[in-house]
Scaffold this motif. Structure first.
Motif, PDB file in Angstrom:
ATOM      1  N   GLY A   1       1.179  -0.915  -0.157  1.00 19.12           N
ATOM      2  CA  GLY A   1      -0.196   0.055  -0.125  1.00 19.12           C
ATOM      3  C   GLY A   1       0.646   1.227  -0.038  1.00 19.12           C
ATOM      4  N   LYS A   2       2.288   0.905  -0.410  1.00 23.10           N
ATOM      5  CA  LYS A   2       2.793   2.665  -0.037  1.00 23.10           C
ATOM      6  C   LYS A   2       3.754   2.572  -1.668  1.00 23.10           C
ATOM      7  N   GLN A   3       3.859   3.699  -1.858  1.00 27.59           N
ATOM      8  CA  GLN A   3       4.943   3.664  -3.173  1.00 27.59           C
ATOM      9  C   GLN A   3       6.764   3.381  -2.828  1.00 27.59           C
ATOM     10  N   ARG A   4       7.408   2.692  -3.610  1.00 30.18           N
ATOM     11  CA  ARG A   4       8.547   2.582  -3.637  1.00 30.18           C
ATOM     12  C   ARG A   4       9.614   3.166  -3.438  1.00 30.18           C
ATOM     13  N   GLU A   5      10.397   3.461  -1.960  1.00 26.08           N
ATOM     14  CA  GLU A   5      11.471   4.567  -1.644  1.00 26.08           C
ATOM     15  C   GLU A   5      12.977   4.154  -1.445  1.00 26.08           C
ATOM     16  N   LEU A   6      13.172   4.638  -1.965  1.00 18.35           N
ATOM     17  CA  LEU A   6      15.042   4.733  -1.541  1.00 18.35           C
ATOM     18  C   LEU A   6      16.250   4.120  -0.831  1.00 18.35           C
ATOM     19  N   VAL A   7      16.146   3.295   0.328  1.00 12.67           N
ATOM     20  CA  VAL A   7      16.901   3.336   1.239  1.00 12.67           C
ATOM     21  C   VAL A   7      18.489   3.362   1.197  1.00 12.67           C
ATOM     22  N   ALA A   8      18.659   2.433   0.198  1.00 11.86           N
ATOM     23  CA  ALA A   8      20.816   3.230   0.173  1.00 11.86           C
ATOM     24  C   ALA A   8      20.608   3.244  -1.526  1.00 11.86           C
ATOM     25  N   SER A   9      22.375   3.900  -1.366  1.00 14.50           N
ATOM     26  CA  SER A   9      23.030   3.811  -2.768  1.00 14.50           C
ATOM     27  C   SER A   9      24.202   3.953  -2.525  1.00 14.50           C
ATOM     28  N   ILE A  10      25.015   3.732  -3.236  1.00 13.62           N
ATOM     29  CA  ILE A  10      26.020   3.416  -3.211  1.00 13.62           C
ATOM     30  C   ILE A  10      26.580   4.013  -4.886  1.00 13.62           C
ATOM     31  N   THR A  11      27.580   4.450  -5.768  1.00 13.78           N
ATOM     32  CA  THR A  11      27.867   5.126  -5.949  1.00 13.78           C
ATOM     33  C   THR A  11      29.677   3.877  -6.756  1.00 13.78           C
TER      34      THR A  11
ATOM     35  N   GLY B   1      32.451   4.055  -4.569  1.00 14.82           N
ATOM     36  CA  GLY B   1      31.971   4.395  -3.123  1.00 14.82           C
ATOM     37  C   GLY B   1      31.259   5.437  -1.804  1.00 14.82           C
ATOM     38  N   ILE B   2      31.241   5.971  -3.008  1.00 14.73           N
ATOM     39  CA  ILE B   2      30.031   6.712  -2.319  1.00 14.73           C
ATOM     40  C   ILE B   2      28.407   6.939  -1.423  1.00 14.73           C
ATOM     41  N   THR B   3      28.291   7.467  -0.311  1.00 15.87           N
ATOM     42  CA  THR B   3      27.179   6.776  -0.065  1.00 15.87           C
ATOM     43  C   THR B   3      25.489   7.369  -0.122  1.00 15.87           C
ATOM     44  N   ASN B   4      24.987   6.797   0.438  1.00 18.08           N
ATOM     45  CA  ASN B   4      23.694   8.218   0.480  1.00 18.08           C
ATOM     46  C   ASN B   4      22.109   7.329   1.300  1.00 18.08           C
TER      47      ASN B   4
ATOM     48  N   ILE C   1      25.438   0.291   3.563  1.00 16.20           N
ATOM     49  CA  ILE C   1      25.491  -0.677   2.240  1.00 16.20           C
ATOM     50  C   ILE C   1      26.631  -0.535   2.288  1.00 16.20           C
ATOM     51  N   SER C   2      27.267  -1.934   0.995  1.00 20.38           N
ATOM     52  CA  SER C   2      28.492  -2.275   0.823  1.00 20.38           C
ATOM     53  C   SER C   2      28.584  -2.981  -0.436  1.00 20.38           C
ATOM     54  N   GLY C   3      29.410  -2.984  -1.201  1.00 19.41           N
ATOM     55  CA  GLY C   3      30.032  -3.819  -2.315  1.00 19.41           C
ATOM     56  C   GLY C   3      30.996  -4.501  -2.424  1.00 19.41           C
ATOM     57  N   ASP C   4      31.803  -5.449  -2.898  1.00 20.51           N
ATOM     58  CA  ASP C   4      32.389  -6.830  -3.286  1.00 20.51           C
ATOM     59  C   ASP C   4      32.426  -6.846  -4.542  1.00 20.51           C
ATOM     60  N   ASN C   5      34.064  -5.794  -4.859  1.00 19.09           N
ATOM     61  CA  ASN C   5      33.774  -5.955  -6.571  1.00 19.09           C
ATOM     62  C   ASN C   5      34.355  -7.000  -7.053  1.00 19.09           C
TER      63      ASN C   5
ATOM     64  N   GLN D   1      23.582  -4.767   5.650  1.00 19.69           N
ATOM     65  CA  GLN D   1      23.789  -5.165   6.400  1.00 19.69           C
ATOM     66  C   GLN D   1      22.266  -4.150   7.139  1.00 19.69           C
ATOM     67  N   MET D   2      20.738  -4.752   7.684  1.00 21.35           N
ATOM     68  CA  MET D   2      20.225  -4.399   7.977  1.00 21.35           C
ATOM     69  C   MET D   2      20.017  -4.736   9.724  1.00 21.35           C
ATOM     70  N   ASN D   3      20.108  -3.628  10.997  1.00 15.78           N
ATOM     71  CA  ASN D   3      20.982  -3.936  12.361  1.00 15.78           C
ATOM     72  C   ASN D   3      19.586  -3.164  12.745  1.00 15.78           C
ATOM     73  N   SER D   4      18.926  -3.187  14.268  1.00 13.88           N
ATOM     74  CA  SER D   4      18.560  -2.902  15.193  1.00 13.88           C
ATOM     75  C   SER D   4      16.448  -3.113  14.020  1.00 13.88           C
ATOM     76  N   LEU D   5      16.578  -3.841  13.548  1.00 11.91           N
ATOM     77  CA  LEU D   5      14.879  -3.658  12.477  1.00 11.91           C
ATOM     78  C   LEU D   5      13.480  -3.482  13.173  1.00 11.91           C
ATOM     79  N   LYS D   6      12.872  -2.654  12.587  1.00  6.70           N
ATOM     80  CA  LYS D   6      11.515  -1.939  12.927  1.00  6.70           C
ATOM     81  C   LYS D   6      10.180  -2.906  11.851  1.00  6.70           C
ATOM     82  N   PRO D   7       9.329  -3.069  12.316  1.00  7.25           N
ATOM     83  CA  PRO D   7       8.538  -3.801  11.845  1.00  7.25           C
ATOM     84  C   PRO D   7       8.132  -2.721  10.588  1.00  7.25           C
TER      85      PRO D   7
END
Length: 115
Positions: free
Chosen positions: A42-52, A55-58, A69-73, A81-87
């Motif tokens: 019932g909600k719109q898609r939203e950006l959670v995190a990004s990485i260039t 290695g610049i993150t948002n 957010i991280s990457g392994d080339n 990695q999601m910690n302290s997750l909430k409903p």
């Protein structure tokens, strides 16, 4: 073209952790940036995190300090990695890759956080 496959979703209790993976294949060299998006029912898609590629993150304000957010080339894989997750983190999480003039999406992985 770039193909993306997510994994790592599941059911977790509030306060718990999960690590999502997004494996990329195909024209990897053409990727400029990658990101994780989520869409709750019932909600719109939203950006959670990004990485260039550099290695610049948002991060979305709602996940700052909890998600990383991280990457392994070497493995052509991006992680969330999601910690302290909430409903309210319950959603289908999809990865996205941005190339020049196009972007690709994975099918997503479901994350459910119980209270």
């Amino acid at each position: 073209q770039v193909q993306l496959v997510e994994s790592g979703g599941g059911l977790v209790q509030a306060g718990g952790s999960l690590r999502l993976s997004c494996a990329a294949s195909g024209s990897i060299f053409s990727i400029k940036s990658m990101g994780w998006y989520r869409q709750a029912p019932g909600k719109q898609r939203e950006l959670v995190a990004s990485i260039t590629r550099d290695g610049i993150t948002n991060y979305a304000d709602s996940v700052k300090g909890r998600f990383t957010i991280s990457g392994d080339n070497a493995k052509n894989t991006m992680y969330l990695q999601m910690n302290s997750l909430k409903p309210e983190d319950t959603a289908r999480y999809s990865c996205n890759a941005v190339m020049y003039g196009m972007n690709s999406w994975g099918k997503g992985t479901l994350v459910t956080v119980s209270s």
